[in-house]
Scaffold this active site. Structure first.
Site, mmCIF file in Angstrom:
data_model
loop_
_atom_site.group_PDB
_atom_site.id
_atom_site.type_symbol
_atom_site.label_atom_id
_atom_site.label_comp_id
_atom_site.label_asym_id
_atom_site.label_seq_id
_atom_site.Cartn_x
_atom_site.Cartn_y
_atom_site.Cartn_z
ATOM 1 N N HIS A 196 50.784 46.621 -3.613
ATOM 2 C CA HIS A 196 49.539 47.394 -3.754
ATOM 3 C C HIS A 196 49.796 48.805 -4.291
ATOM 4 O O HIS A 196 48.850 49.550 -4.515
ATOM 5 C CB HIS A 196 48.814 47.496 -2.409
ATOM 6 C CG HIS A 196 48.429 46.172 -1.825
ATOM 7 N ND1 HIS A 196 47.778 45.204 -2.555
ATOM 8 C CD2 HIS A 196 48.626 45.636 -0.588
ATOM 9 C CE1 HIS A 196 47.578 44.132 -1.785
ATOM 10 N NE2 HIS A 196 48.098 44.368 -0.596
ATOM 11 N N ASP A 248 51.784 36.316 -1.927
ATOM 12 C CA ASP A 248 51.207 37.000 -0.766
ATOM 13 C C ASP A 248 49.694 36.721 -0.807
ATOM 14 O O ASP A 248 49.124 36.547 -1.888
ATOM 15 C CB ASP A 248 51.478 38.503 -0.889
ATOM 16 C CG ASP A 248 51.077 39.279 0.350
ATOM 17 O OD1 ASP A 248 51.959 39.550 1.176
ATOM 18 O OD2 ASP A 248 49.881 39.614 0.472
#
Ligand SMILES: [Zn+2]
Length: 351
Positions: free
Chosen positions: A147, A190
């Site tokens: 992220h 993920d």
């Protein structure tokens, strides 16, 4: 077509006088996995990040997977981080100049330990990537900080480990093999979308980004990867594996036989049914099959794989560690297959 890790072996034996080819290393050979759990970040009581997951995982590896060699992750340097990150942001992390808003977006309060842990997390993935290029596969017991953008951190991610390692491996490859381009593939499984990675490589056609993630999960503003596959809440093993197969087919079709030399497998444990944040319903067996399919698909094409553990926030953290442990067991199985295909006798033993 030559295998990436064969290229890797040649790279060291040809270019690094005194380094013996791996085949002569015999009993010293094992899958290397890089850890940094001893760089603990102080968090307020009740913080939802499972910091102790990483030391539990290292204990499990030591106990149950003795054929995996545990190595301390080095710290990434400023110059390495600046291959991806804005130098102003790198300095802000290093010197404690992050604003309260920046710290809130990351989800961690700044401390010297926070900055050091972030560097180690990137350094572990760099080391795993370098080792994978030489030996076929390697892992890091943390990482997958997907992220993080070039100029900011987000969602428990300070720096983007895979992005930095990808750019650094390309630079090292180019320097050692003038004119050669190392194509990189990011297989991000993920449960959260790899928005930072997608943003960093948006205009870079030397790095292909694939993300399979929960459609209704964080981040709520997603960035376009080269290929995004969105999964509905409650997705189970069969539908997930079918989506994965379809995605990998598209990846290979996009490369038309010119396979990448290196893949980063972001092997989050958070699609597991016992995860607090994941919203999907994969079983442990389904996740083992996921790992096998990714590793086999890369192995068949001679693509070196660096594996990061990424997210995992189980109601019971031991179940999350089970999933990470089996990913590492699959890495070991894959490595033994690579050794076998390369005609070397694996000395690693059973696991
Ligand atoms: Zn995640």
């Amino acid at each position: 077509m030559q295998h990436a890790y064969q290229l890797g072996s040649g790279w060291y034996s040809e270019k690094t006088p005194g380094k013996r080819p791996r085949a002569q290393l015999g009993r010293l050979a094992a899958v290397k996995a890089y850890y940094s759990d001893h760089f603990v970040l102080p968090l307020p009581a009740g913080h939802r990040f499972p910091m102790h997951k990483y030391s539990l995982l290292r204990d499990r590896v030591r106990e149950h997977l003795p054929a995996i060699e545990l190595c301390e992750a080095p710290a990434a340097r400023d110059g390495e981080l600046a291959l991806v990150h804005d130098p102003v942001y790198v300095t802000a992390v290093a010197e404690g100049l992050l604003s309260p808003a920046q710290q809130r977006e990351i989800g961690f309060p700044w401390s010297p330990a926070m900055a050091e842990r972030a560097r180690r997390s990137v350094g572990g993935t760099i080391a795993a990537a370098r080792t994978a290029l030489r030996e076929g596969v390697s892992a890091q017991l943390a990482g997958g900080t997907h992220h993080a953008y070039a100029g900011k951190g987000s969602g428990f991610c300070v720096f983007n480990d895979v992005a930095v390692a990808a750019r650094l491996m390309q630079a090292e490859w180019h320097r050692l093999k003038p004119g050669a381009l190392l194509r990189v593939l990011v297989i991000d499984l993920d449960v959260h979308q790899g928005n930072g990675t997608a943003s960093i490589f948006a205009r870079d056609d030397t790095v292909y980004t694939l993300s399979l993630h929960g459609a209704r999960n964080f981040p709520f503003r997603k960035e376009p990867s080269d290929l995004d596959v969105e999964l509905p809440d409650g997705c189970e093993d069969q539908a997930y594996l079918q989506a994965l197969d379809g995605a990998l087919e598209q990846v290979w079709a996009a490369h038309a036989g010119a396979w990448p030399g290196l893949a980063f497998f972001v092997a989050g444990a958070d699609p597991h049914e016992g995860d607090r944040l994941g919203r999907l319903k994969l079983t442990r067996e389904g996740l083992a099959e996921r790992d096998r399919r990714v590793l086999n698909a890369c192995g068949q094409r001679g693509i070196a794989v660096a594996v990061s553990m990424a997210g995992g926030y189980g109601h019971e953290i031991a179940r999350t560690v089970d999933v990470h442990q089996q990913t590492l067991a699959e890495c070991l199985r894959h490595w033994q297959a690579v050794e076998h295909r390369a005609g070397r006798s694996s000395q690693a033993g059973a696991y």
